[in-house]
Design an enzyme around this catalytic site. Sequence first.
Site, PDB file in Angstrom:
ATOM      1  N   LYS A 234      -2.430  -3.494  -1.202  1.00  0.00           N
ATOM      2  CA  LYS A 234      -3.204  -3.864  -2.387  1.00  0.00           C
ATOM      3  C   LYS A 234      -3.055  -5.371  -2.581  1.00  0.00           C
ATOM      4  O   LYS A 234      -2.205  -5.830  -3.349  1.00  0.00           O
ATOM      5  CB  LYS A 234      -2.704  -3.096  -3.605  1.00  0.00           C
ATOM      6  CG  LYS A 234      -2.752  -1.556  -3.411  1.00  0.00           C
ATOM      7  CD  LYS A 234      -1.600  -0.904  -4.095  1.00  0.00           C
ATOM      8  CE  LYS A 234      -1.313   0.493  -3.653  1.00  0.00           C
ATOM      9  NZ  LYS A 234      -2.356   1.345  -3.218  1.00  0.00           N
TER      10      LYS A 234
ATOM     11  N   HIS B 285      -2.631   1.001   3.169  1.00  0.00           N
ATOM     12  CA  HIS B 285      -2.346   1.264   1.757  1.00  0.00           C
ATOM     13  C   HIS B 285      -2.087  -0.027   0.980  1.00  0.00           C
ATOM     14  O   HIS B 285      -1.707   0.002  -0.191  1.00  0.00           O
ATOM     15  CB  HIS B 285      -1.125   2.204   1.668  1.00  0.00           C
ATOM     16  CG  HIS B 285      -0.906   2.807   0.324  1.00  0.00           C
ATOM     17  ND1 HIS B 285       0.142   2.438  -0.495  1.00  0.00           N
ATOM     18  CD2 HIS B 285      -1.588   3.775  -0.350  1.00  0.00           C
ATOM     19  CE1 HIS B 285       0.101   3.149  -1.609  1.00  0.00           C
ATOM     20  NE2 HIS B 285      -0.930   3.964  -1.559  1.00  0.00           N
TER      21      HIS B 285
ATOM     22  N   HIS C 191       2.318   3.919 -12.020  1.00  0.00           N
ATOM     23  CA  HIS C 191       2.053   3.639 -10.609  1.00  0.00           C
ATOM     24  C   HIS C 191       2.833   2.425 -10.112  1.00  0.00           C
ATOM     25  O   HIS C 191       2.632   1.963  -8.993  1.00  0.00           O
ATOM     26  CB  HIS C 191       0.537   3.418 -10.441  1.00  0.00           C
ATOM     27  CG  HIS C 191       0.044   3.500  -9.038  1.00  0.00           C
ATOM     28  ND1 HIS C 191      -0.561   2.446  -8.393  1.00  0.00           N
ATOM     29  CD2 HIS C 191       0.068   4.503  -8.143  1.00  0.00           C
ATOM     30  CE1 HIS C 191      -0.907   2.793  -7.174  1.00  0.00           C
ATOM     31  NE2 HIS C 191      -0.541   4.040  -6.984  1.00  0.00           N
TER      32      HIS C 191
ATOM     33  N   ASP D  34      20.573  -7.225  -9.866  1.00  0.00           N
ATOM     34  CA  ASP D  34      21.383  -8.272 -10.504  1.00  0.00           C
ATOM     35  C   ASP D  34      20.553  -9.341 -11.204  1.00  0.00           C
ATOM     36  O   ASP D  34      21.059 -10.423 -11.514  1.00  0.00           O
ATOM     37  CB  ASP D  34      22.308  -8.944  -9.480  1.00  0.00           C
ATOM     38  CG  ASP D  34      23.394  -8.004  -8.970  1.00  0.00           C
ATOM     39  OD1 ASP D  34      23.596  -6.946  -9.595  1.00  0.00           O
ATOM     40  OD2 ASP D  34      24.025  -8.338  -7.958  1.00  0.00           O
TER      41      ASP D  34
ATOM     42  N   ASP E 134      -9.458 -18.759  -1.248  1.00  0.00           N
ATOM     43  CA  ASP E 134      -9.560 -20.218  -1.141  1.00  0.00           C
ATOM     44  C   ASP E 134      -8.250 -20.916  -0.772  1.00  0.00           C
ATOM     45  O   ASP E 134      -8.068 -22.114  -1.078  1.00  0.00           O
ATOM     46  CB  ASP E 134     -10.091 -20.803  -2.462  1.00  0.00           C
ATOM     47  CG  ASP E 134     -11.516 -20.381  -2.759  1.00  0.00           C
ATOM     48  OD1 ASP E 134     -12.173 -19.827  -1.857  1.00  0.00           O
ATOM     49  OD2 ASP E 134     -11.975 -20.592  -3.906  1.00  0.00           O
TER      50      ASP E 134
ATOM     51  N   LYS F 238       5.799  -0.049  -8.696  1.00  0.00           N
ATOM     52  CA  LYS F 238       6.910  -0.036  -7.750  1.00  0.00           C
ATOM     53  C   LYS F 238       7.717  -1.305  -8.002  1.00  0.00           C
ATOM     54  O   LYS F 238       7.259  -2.410  -7.711  1.00  0.00           O
ATOM     55  CB  LYS F 238       6.423  -0.017  -6.297  1.00  0.00           C
ATOM     56  CG  LYS F 238       5.667   1.245  -5.905  1.00  0.00           C
ATOM     57  CD  LYS F 238       4.181   1.068  -6.029  1.00  0.00           C
ATOM     58  CE  LYS F 238       3.437   2.327  -5.631  1.00  0.00           C
ATOM     59  NZ  LYS F 238       2.025   2.271  -6.022  1.00  0.00           N
TER      60      LYS F 238
END
Length: 473
Positions: A393, A391, A214, A221, A398, A216
């Site tokens: 995440k 979508h 899952h 470079d 604090d 990404k």
Amino acid sequence: MIYTIGIIIYIIISAIITIRLLLNGMRPTKILGWLFAIFTIPIGGIFLYFMLGRNRRKNKLFRLKKTPRVAAFMERAVAECAPISAKEFNEHHKIISMITQNSLFRPSTGNEVKLLKNGRTTFEAIFEAIKNANKFIYLEYYIFEEGGLTTELFNLFNTKINDGVDIYILYDGIGSLSLSKAYIKKLQNIGVKIHKFLPIQFGKFLSSINYRNHRKIIVIDGEIGFTGGINTADKYIKGDPNLGIWYDTHLQLKGPSVNNLKAIFALDWYLVSNDESILNTSYFSKNLVNGNSTVQIVHSGPDDNFPATKQMYFSIINEAKDYVYIANPYIIPGESILDALKVAALSGVDVRLLLSQKSDNLIVKWCVRSYFENLLQAGVKIYLFEDGFLHSKTIVSDDTISSVGTTNLDIRSFEQNYEVNAVIYDNYFAIQLREDFLEDCHKSTLLAYDTFVTRPWSHKIKEGIAKIFSPVL
């Protein structure tokens, strides 16, 4: 005779599974659930167990080959990130130590962290970075979906290949199931190296279908990296007919932390390809100081000893003193995270969850909502985002610690998927993420406990049925 033999085989297999369940250290409720399925659903219960119930973390079904070259590569990856230790960082030292134990990577200073909001901004930054590539481009996605974005990427890749840039693409076998052979062939024809992560294979169907990559990740470079919730799909730009625009959060990183992303990609590539040439330590960039942020990369997968991203979320929630804000589309938290959220709220911490009003999966939608009443009763504030599909995440607490990555707040991400998050120990970035979160809350609907408990009984029944599937969602 055949019927008798079948019964005997069924009893033997059931007995073996029972012993495995007892030895694997599962929760008693989970053991009882699987035993109930196996002995009340003939054949089907056994099939479901082999597909969904085995303890991948304990069995190490896809253990990375720990060759001398892999060991040397990881040693270099850890050494080249200009790390600091937990002792040098008084605040959050427990979280730092825990992540280091799980993921090896210590936090590094000298990073530049740029918050990328939504698809258009993210891909503008990615395309610009690709245009400036001189050595290599690593690209790893759960969803790599053909459309306008992949057409533009192909054109960019064609140019960079002609410039002598090495290009590697790793895509998930289920998340990118719609990716056509024709597009893959086009990439291969221009010299792009491309691999599928855990493809559906007859001989390995039961052992791999439930475990997905899952992550990404883009690394260019060794100097600039990207990670977060955004996949390569046009719905982040144009939307889709049912959900509208997919709203999400991504990160652009420069500095030592990029070496960690590079190492994760390289090991994932080697896991599926056995190509040791990817373990090229000369690709690690040295003396990278691009900003003032301290970043720690945390990665987890079903083959690791502990669920690192789950423990990261749990620790941030547990350490929160004033507030903890979480944006996530799939909040199916499991007992420990659920208790942490409730304890924090009951202790006077401002706990807020931001989710999408719309859902891309009906079972997931009702399962997520099955937790709302209990959370609201404990004082957790729940906001439903209505303008498209949220979508993101993210978690921020604090004004001192935050994280952006690929991990959903569900059992699948914690236990079954390969995930990656960047944890940022930086006040300025935390405030920026907090303000972004509150801006989205202003566009959303705040649920009220007194109103929610009066929802129709039909909704409660749907929630109860959906919750049964929470371990596999």
